[in-house]
Write an enzyme that holds these catalytic residues in place. Structure first.
Site, PDB file in Angstrom:
ATOM      1  N   SER A 101      25.796 -32.639  49.683  1.00 21.49           N
ATOM      2  CA  SER A 101      24.696 -32.026  50.430  1.00 21.49           C
ATOM      3  C   SER A 101      24.302 -32.846  51.660  1.00 21.49           C
ATOM      4  O   SER A 101      25.089 -33.022  52.571  1.00 21.49           O
ATOM      5  CB  SER A 101      23.510 -31.805  49.488  1.00 21.49           C
ATOM      6  N   ASP A 240      21.941 -28.667  56.906  1.00 18.07           N
ATOM      7  CA  ASP A 240      22.399 -29.906  56.295  1.00 18.07           C
ATOM      8  C   ASP A 240      23.899 -29.815  56.067  1.00 18.07           C
ATOM      9  O   ASP A 240      24.536 -28.815  56.414  1.00 18.07           O
ATOM     10  CB  ASP A 240      21.636 -30.206  54.999  1.00 18.07           C
ATOM     11  N   ASP A 242      25.962 -29.268  53.645  1.00 14.28           N
ATOM     12  CA  ASP A 242      26.637 -28.217  52.884  1.00 14.28           C
ATOM     13  C   ASP A 242      26.063 -26.830  53.133  1.00 14.28           C
ATOM     14  O   ASP A 242      26.495 -25.860  52.523  1.00 14.28           O
ATOM     15  CB  ASP A 242      26.646 -28.540  51.388  1.00 14.28           C
ATOM     16  N   ASP A 244      22.981 -25.411  52.661  1.00 16.32           N
ATOM     17  CA  ASP A 244      21.990 -24.705  51.839  1.00 16.32           C
ATOM     18  C   ASP A 244      20.561 -25.057  52.241  1.00 16.32           C
ATOM     19  O   ASP A 244      19.611 -24.556  51.645  1.00 16.32           O
ATOM     20  CB  ASP A 244      22.221 -24.942  50.344  1.00 16.32           C
TER      21      ASP A 244
END
Length: 445
Positions: A101, A240, A242, A244
């Site tokens: 993430s 960010d 990733d 999400d």
């Protein structure tokens, strides 16, 4: 029951340190394959973000899954919510995301999605953990899983994102700056907004495996703030690593956080009679969000920090909208997990319907001063439960006399204790936060 490997958001850690090692990932792939192939062969998707270790772990997971007799479909670098969506559309038994993430490149982790595109039920995670402690076996050669690559994954997800807004949507005349954090959105996000008519300038979309989240994206907003002002753009959007989480920057260069974005979406849905139930926030959601929603007669409840808890509360109440101030927003009317691109599109639509700028529209929410201090935690006794810390928290809460709140919690993804104090006097709040952080630090020492 305590978990041996799974945290609040999958399995995460430092690359090369157990369990984020190739041999563990091989065994994890096998355990997942065994857990999901109860009814014979199964299909599992693997996607990843752009960090360099993703190649290594992708190969290890692929080998383990194949050994268990699971067929594998590789997606390559794709946002986390894209893997959730594609797992559903390909009718796969599960999806695996290789990502840490918003963390730096030297961290990595594994997240799982069920065949419905949701986080795994606790019992499935428990089954995988039990299998991880058993000897690894290999199915007969004729039963080994096959591996293929989905070459049009990005195009499929782009069309899905665009389908979350009315077909008549046209962002012509809207000037955007998008920061992709050198991460998983670097290809798809610019395409989505451009294909909907916006003029898009892109920052941090040249991943090299090492620069993900490095002084960019939703955890480092300074470059985006400067660029929005320099280009006289309407607003900026930061993702960010990733994909999400999403934060925004208004045309003045001010950061607009997840609480404010959640408010804008909720108010728009309410005004159009489309809001189902209320809004789910977390223990970290700003008190100002709760008060602003109360003025609109929109119910608001707090879940524990972590998107899985927000999602569980939404499902339990049959509500559709929730999120965190970090920018992890869940719009269940469109998707099954936090999706930064889809959330950003809902905010842009809300602004268009009101005919307002982001700076104007956010004025409906007045945030209370909130100070968050992270204290490194090395293990051992839980400092949050320490009697001296508990007494200090109660003392500070009493001093604020109902005009604020205190929250201490251990991070589910990093070895940190988060000390948060919120109230109507910023200087007082900061003083209390520093006081509590020093105490926690002394307990951790």
């Amino acid at each position: 029951m305590g978990r041996k490997y799974f945290g609040t958001d999958g399995i995460r850690g430092h690359v090369g340190q157990f369990p984020i090692t190739p041999d563990f990932m091989l065994k994890l792939g096998w355990a997942a394959g065994m857990a999901f192939r109860k009814q014979g062969r199964c299909r599992i998707l693997i996607g990843k973000d752009t960090r360099i270790s993703g190649y290594m772990f992708e190969s290890a997971l692929e080998a383990g899954l194949s050994a268990a007799g699971a067929d594998v479909m590789l997606l390559g670098p794709m946002p986390t919510p894209a893997i959730a969506y594609l797992t559903r559309t390909f009718h796969a038994e599960a999806g695996i995301v290789i990502s840490a993430s918003h963390n730096p490149h030297h961290d990595n982790g594994i997240k799982f999605f069920s065949g419905q595109g949701t986080k795994l039920p606790d019992e499935v995670e428990s089954m995988i953990e039990e299998l991880l402690d058993q000897p690894m076996t290999v199915v007969e050669s004729a039963q080994l899983g096959k591996v293929s690559r989905i070459n049009d994954a990005a195009g499929r997800y782009i069309e899905f994102c665009k389908s979350s807004v009315p077909s008549s949507t046209d962002f012509a005349g809207l000037k955007l700056v998008i920061d992709c954090a050198h991460g998983a959105t670097y290809k798809v996000a610019p395409s989505v907004f451009r294909e909907l008519g916006a003029h898009v300038s892109v920052l941090s979309a040249q991943p090299n495996g090492l620069n993900i989240n490095d002084q960019c994206g939703s955890t480092h907003m300074e470059a985006l703030q400067a660029e929005v002002v320099a280009q006289q753009a309407d607003l900026g959007i930061a993702f960010d690593g990733d994909g999400d989480r999403v934060l925004m920057v208004d045309h003045t260069g001010s950061v607009v956080d997840g609480d404010e974005l959640l408010y804008l979406i909720a108010r728009d849905l309410m005004e159009r009679g489309k809001l189902q139930g209320g809004v789910v926030g977390t223990l970290m959601s700003n008190l100002g969000l709760e008060l602003a929603l109360e003025e609109l007669n929109i119910p608001f409840v707090r879940a524990k920090v972590g998107d899985r808890y927000v999602m569980a509360e939404l499902l339990a109440r049959n509500w559709q909208l929730g999120g965190e101030n970090s920018g992890h927003l869940v719009c269940c009317q469109h998707t099954t997990t936090g999706d930064a691109i889809i959330a950003a599109l809902q905010v842009l639509l809300a602004l268009r319907r009101r005919g307002q700028t982001l700076a104007e529209s956010r004025q409906g929410l007045r945030k209370c001063p909130q100070v968050l201090v992270n204290v490194r935690f090395g293990g051992g006794e839980d400092p949050v439960e320490h009697p001296a810390v508990q007494e200090a928290c109660a003392r500070v809460t009493e001093r604020m006399a109902g005009r604020g709140r205190v929250l201490l919690r251990k991070s589910g993804t990093e070895p940190l204790v988060r000390v948060m104090v919120e109230g109507d006097d910023e200087a007082q709040v900061r003083g209390y936060a520093d006081e509590l952080a020093k105490l926690v630090s002394s307990v951790c020492a």
